[in-house]
Design a protein around this motif. Structure first.
Motif, PDB file in Angstrom:
ATOM      1  N   ARG A  38       0.824  -1.205   0.000  1.00 29.84           N
ATOM      2  CA  ARG A  38       0.000   0.000   0.000  1.00 29.84           C
ATOM      3  C   ARG A  38       0.859   1.256   0.000  1.00 29.84           C
ATOM      4  N   ASP A  41       5.966   0.647   4.366  1.00 28.42           N
ATOM      5  CA  ASP A  41       6.048  -0.731   4.858  1.00 28.42           C
ATOM      6  C   ASP A  41       4.672  -1.327   5.118  1.00 28.42           C
ATOM      7  N   GLN A  42       3.622  -0.779   4.491  1.00 33.09           N
ATOM      8  CA  GLN A  42       2.267  -1.248   4.733  1.00 33.09           C
ATOM      9  C   GLN A  42       1.726  -2.044   3.549  1.00 33.09           C
ATOM     10  N   ASN A  43       0.906  -3.037   3.844  1.00 31.58           N
ATOM     11  CA  ASN A  43       0.160  -3.775   2.829  1.00 31.58           C
ATOM     12  C   ASN A  43      -1.308  -3.392   2.887  1.00 31.58           C
TER      13      ASN A  43
END
Length: 429
Positions: A38, A41-43
């Motif tokens: 996303r 370091d985010q999904n």
């Protein structure tokens, strides 16, 4: 997962039906979906591959299913491979399936960790003549990113080039369109949560509220009832915004005298609802708004009567177009003489009703089914006619979810208020 556990009989039955369609001495491999980045370091929130869930009930990333009904070693007729958890993963990401939990959820007795896949697969693949692999063959989808299934296909074909390869998607297209009773109940649960959200909105709406505030009321009710959230990006479109078919900004204030078109649905256990309602901001429709509303409702009711086993898509939509044309003439939006001279390939009603009337519904909102396959008992379809008049700042669409049976249709949203007078009564108690 927020939803209640599902009895694994439904997944056992789905696997049995699927395997009956395979050629002799064949195996199939299915992968979970990718985890998509996303930002930083985010999904994005993980969404399971619908085909894998259909056969297993497993709702976790980095999973593989192997089915080999004719495997000479009974241990490997059904095998599930899962990401092995550890203390670090548990601290940072939370609980993952144990082997026992995965067996209970899926009904599959043989469960290994994912790192064991290559060794185990190599021990059985040479006893199969055919390998079935899966891709996303929904004809509304176009990919630009080589997602997990495509990367997996390339890897397998390089390792085992002499097998015969077949597409799994045509089997899923046939099977997934016909819902079991258990699947209908899960869709029904999503519809019930959607209904409760609509009642919540009816009590909340008044002049001056923002579209995003209405969206907030909906998601509050969804999450409160164990839904995983919206089945799709909700449309909360007031006034002229309702004439934009895929309006998602949801950032305008709702004004007295306008109509709000709300297209939203809950997702529950990966099954989806898809509902549209159009309500007056001030609690009362004007005479013109009510006339347009009634025309849309008439088309909706008559279209629903056309949903029968054996009905063909194109014929169905042509008939709905005739009904809509008649209503548009009544509303003064079309001229009968112009209609008589229209180009059949470009019917005039599409000026005001430019989208399809129905689509299949299930694990995907636009569920996987054959566009040229006649309707059948067990299909769940939306019915969603609309009339959009930019010059009047008015768009009205109504949508319910309909189950086709051998004995007629069942409206899974029959308890969600639909009649204009009923909506006015509820908004003015």
């Amino acid at each position: 997962m927020k939803y209640e556990p599902i009895i694994n009989d439904v997944f056992y039955t789905n696997r049995k039906r699927f395997c009956s369609k395979l050629k002799p001495n064949s195996l199939i491999l299915l992968n979970s979906n990718d985890e998509f980045p996303r930002s930083g370091d985010q999904n994005h929130s993980f969404k399971q591959n619908a085909d894998l869930f259909y056969l297993t009930g497993i709702d976790q990333e980095q999973s593989i299913l192997l089915l080999f009904p004719d495997c000479p070693n009974p241990l490997y007729k059904e095998v599930l491979f899962l990401r092995q958890t550890n203390e670090l993963i548990a601290v940072w990401e939370g609980h993952k399936y144990t082997k026992e939990e995965a067996e209970k959820a899926s009904g599959i007795k043989t469960v290994f960790w994912l790192h064991e896949f290559d060794q185990i697969f190599a021990s059985v693949v040479f006893y199969a003549e055919n390998i079935y692999l899966n891709t996303n063959e929904n004809d509304r989808y176009q990919h630009e990113v080589p997602y997990r299934d495509l990367r997996f296909i390339q890897k397998i074909k390089e390792q085992f080039p002499l097998h015969q390869y077949y597409r799994a998607a045509p089997i899923f297209r046939e099977l997934r369109a016909v819902k079991s009773q258990a699947e209908v109940e899960l869709i029904g649960k999503a519809c019930q949560i959607t209904r409760d959200a609509f009642f919540r909105v009816l009590k909340f709406v008044k002049p001056g509220v923002a579209e995003y505030e209405i969206e907030a009321e909906i998601i509050h009710e969804f999450i409160r009832q164990r839904s995983s959230g919206h089945a799709y990006n909700p449309i909360i479109a007031s006034g002229i915004n309702a004439t934009v078919l895929h309006y998602n900004d949801n950032n305008h204030l709702c004004r007295s005298g306008d109509v709000i078109l709300m297209d939203f649905g809950a997702e529950y256990a990966n099954y989806n609802a898809d509902c549209t309602r159009s309500i007056p901001v001030s609690g009362r429709f004007s005479a013109r708004q009510k006339d347009v509303y009634q025309s849309v409702l008439t088309v909706m009711k008559e279209a629903t009567q056309l949903l029968k086993p054996g009905t063909v898509w194109n014929t169905y939509h042509e008939e709905v177009g005739k009904i809509m044309t008649s209503e548009l003439i009544k509303l003064g939006l079309l001229n009968r003489h112009d209609v008589e001279k229209q180009n059949p390939a470009m019917p005039l009603y599409k000026q005001y009703f430019m989208h399809g009337t129905s689509h299949h519904l299930g694990l995907d909102v636009h569920d996987f089914a054959g566009r040229y396959t006649p309707f059948a008992a067990g299909n769940v379809l939306t019915v969603e006619p609309g009339i959009y008049i930019p010059a009047e700042g008015l768009g009205i669409r109504l949508e319910n979810n309909i189950l086709i049976t051998e004995n007629g249709t069942v409206d899974l949203m029959a308890d969600i208020p639909l009649e204009a007078g009923h909506i006015e009564e509820l908004m003015n108690p």
